[in-house]
Design a protein around this motif. Structure first.
Motif, PDB file in Angstrom:
ATOM      1  N   GLY A   1      26.445 -36.741  14.090  1.00  0.00           N
ATOM      2  CA  GLY A   1      26.747 -36.591  12.439  1.00  0.00           C
ATOM      3  C   GLY A   1      27.551 -36.877  11.663  1.00  0.00           C
ATOM      4  O   GLY A   1      27.076 -37.823  10.630  1.00  0.00           O
TER       5      GLY A   1
ATOM      6  N   LEU B   1      33.430 -30.193  12.519  1.00  0.00           N
ATOM      7  CA  LEU B   1      32.827 -31.295  13.529  1.00  0.00           C
ATOM      8  C   LEU B   1      34.116 -31.800  13.750  1.00  0.00           C
ATOM      9  O   LEU B   1      34.346 -31.839  14.846  1.00  0.00           O
ATOM     10  CB  LEU B   1      31.279 -32.193  13.227  1.00  0.00           C
TER      11      LEU B   1
ATOM     12  N   LEU C   1      31.146 -32.187   7.287  1.00  0.00           N
ATOM     13  CA  LEU C   1      31.525 -32.975   9.062  1.00  0.00           C
ATOM     14  C   LEU C   1      32.621 -32.166   9.211  1.00  0.00           C
ATOM     15  O   LEU C   1      33.419 -32.679  10.479  1.00  0.00           O
ATOM     16  CB  LEU C   1      31.405 -34.980   9.185  1.00  0.00           C
TER      17      LEU C   1
ATOM     18  N   LYS D   1      28.746 -26.792  17.533  1.00  0.00           N
ATOM     19  CA  LYS D   1      30.004 -26.068  18.764  1.00  0.00           C
ATOM     20  C   LYS D   1      29.333 -25.504  19.221  1.00  0.00           C
ATOM     21  O   LYS D   1      30.386 -25.022  20.129  1.00  0.00           O
ATOM     22  CB  LYS D   1      29.770 -25.012  16.881  1.00  0.00           C
TER      23      LYS D   1
ATOM     24  N   VAL E   1      26.117 -30.154  13.387  1.00  0.00           N
ATOM     25  CA  VAL E   1      27.289 -29.299  13.617  1.00  0.00           C
ATOM     26  C   VAL E   1      27.299 -28.128  14.464  1.00  0.00           C
ATOM     27  O   VAL E   1      28.421 -27.262  14.912  1.00  0.00           O
ATOM     28  CB  VAL E   1      28.295 -28.842  12.037  1.00  0.00           C
TER      29      VAL E   1
END
Length: 310
Positions: free
Chosen positions: A138, A113, A110, A294, A290
């Motif tokens: 997540g 993120l 993680l 992004k 992730v």
């Protein structure tokens, strides 16, 4: 042609940096041992690795005649010390005495993120709703994974305390990255980690001496300790930052998605951990959030100005 070569070299340097960081988890577990077979204390590993990197950093800064940071740089560097030199390695070291390196790889997946979320909070950057939904997804995957693992280990339907330490480690590292990034344009990427390690020396060097083990320690523990001091805390950042500069931050940063899988693979020969399909599946799912996060963290590009595909 030269630009293409630089970008290719930058990508490989990025992969090398990620590989160095990925092996941090199994090497830290080697250094600290387990609850049943403890080796070096988590405090010694934390302070000692930063002290070792601090000595190397001092040499580098003197040889390169690096300029001293300006007065306004000390606060961000101090926050980076607390996050990257103390908080992350200490919490990680304590957690890895309890859980496997593969287990830790799922939760630390993680990190990209959470770093983006910390950037939104600390730097007051606005993020799109889709990014926050991915962050929630997540985090939910990590919670479910932790609950399943705790239940499977017979501790009931609840968290293992080590998982909370890993979550704390992720937040500590993220904040350290953000504050370090604030002074990177002024100091240069490679010098930031050096100044962080040097700034910590007044605490880490005496602490290492005081906590030096008085009982015999396995040779494998010392190997793990030297690795996290030389490669995880220092040399890995050189490869990583240089890769970002040569290959482009946007492209090279994607190599970080390999980190949890490399950690799981490294734990097999180093620690004898089996390849757990459930762990691998959760790692892949977290990495997927992730990737989506992004993409959604960037502002939408108008159709008329959409960039050509690369």
């Amino acid at each position: 042609m030269k630009r293409h070569r630089d970008e290719t070299l930058g990508m490989w340097l990025g992969v090398l940096g990620v590989a160095f960081f990925a092996v941090t988890l199994p090497m830290t577990r080697l250094a600290t041992g387990t609850q049943a077979d403890p080796q070096l204390s988590p405090w010694f590993v934390t302070l000692g690795r930063a002290a070792l990197a601090g000595v190397l950093s001092t040499t580098f800064l003197v040889v390169t005649r690096a300029p001293r940071p300006q007065p306004n740089h000390w606060r961000p560097l101090g926050m980076a010390v607390l996050g990257n030199a103390i908080g992350y390695p200490l919490l990680l070291a304590y957690a890895l005495r309890v859980v496997s390196a593969s287990h830790a790889a799922v939760i630390t997946a993680l990190l990209p993120l959470v770093t983006a979320a910390c950037a939104a909070w600390v730097l007051h950057q606005r993020a799109r709703l889709g990014f926050w939904l991915c962050a929630v997804a997540g985090s939910t995957l990590v919670v479910v994974f932790s609950l399943l693992r705790a239940s499977g280990h017979g501790t009931g339907f609840g968290f293992e305390w080590a998982d909370l330490l890993l979550v704390g480690a992720v937040f500590a590292a993220s904040l350290g990255y953000i504050y370090g990034a604030q002074v990177t344009p002024a100091l240069g990427a490679e010098r930031v980690i050096c100044w962080v390690c040097v700034l910590a020396l007044p605490v880490t060097l005496p602490g290492t001496i005081v906590l030096w083990p008085r009982e015999p320690v396995a040779a494998s523990a010392w190997v793990g300790f030297v690795y996290v001091g030389v490669f995880s805390m220092w040399m890995g950042f050189f490869a990583w930052y240089r890769g970002l500069a040569m290959g482009g931050a946007l492209r090279v940063s994607q190599t970080q998605l390999l980190q949890p899988f490399l950690s799981i693979l490294a734990a097999m020969p180093l620690l004898g951990e089996p390849l757990d399909i459930v762990t691998l599946g959760f790692a892949a799912a977290v990495v997927a959030t992730v990737i989506a996060g992004k993409r959604l963290s960037q502002p939408a590009t108008p159709a008329a100005l959409a960039p050509a595909s690369r």
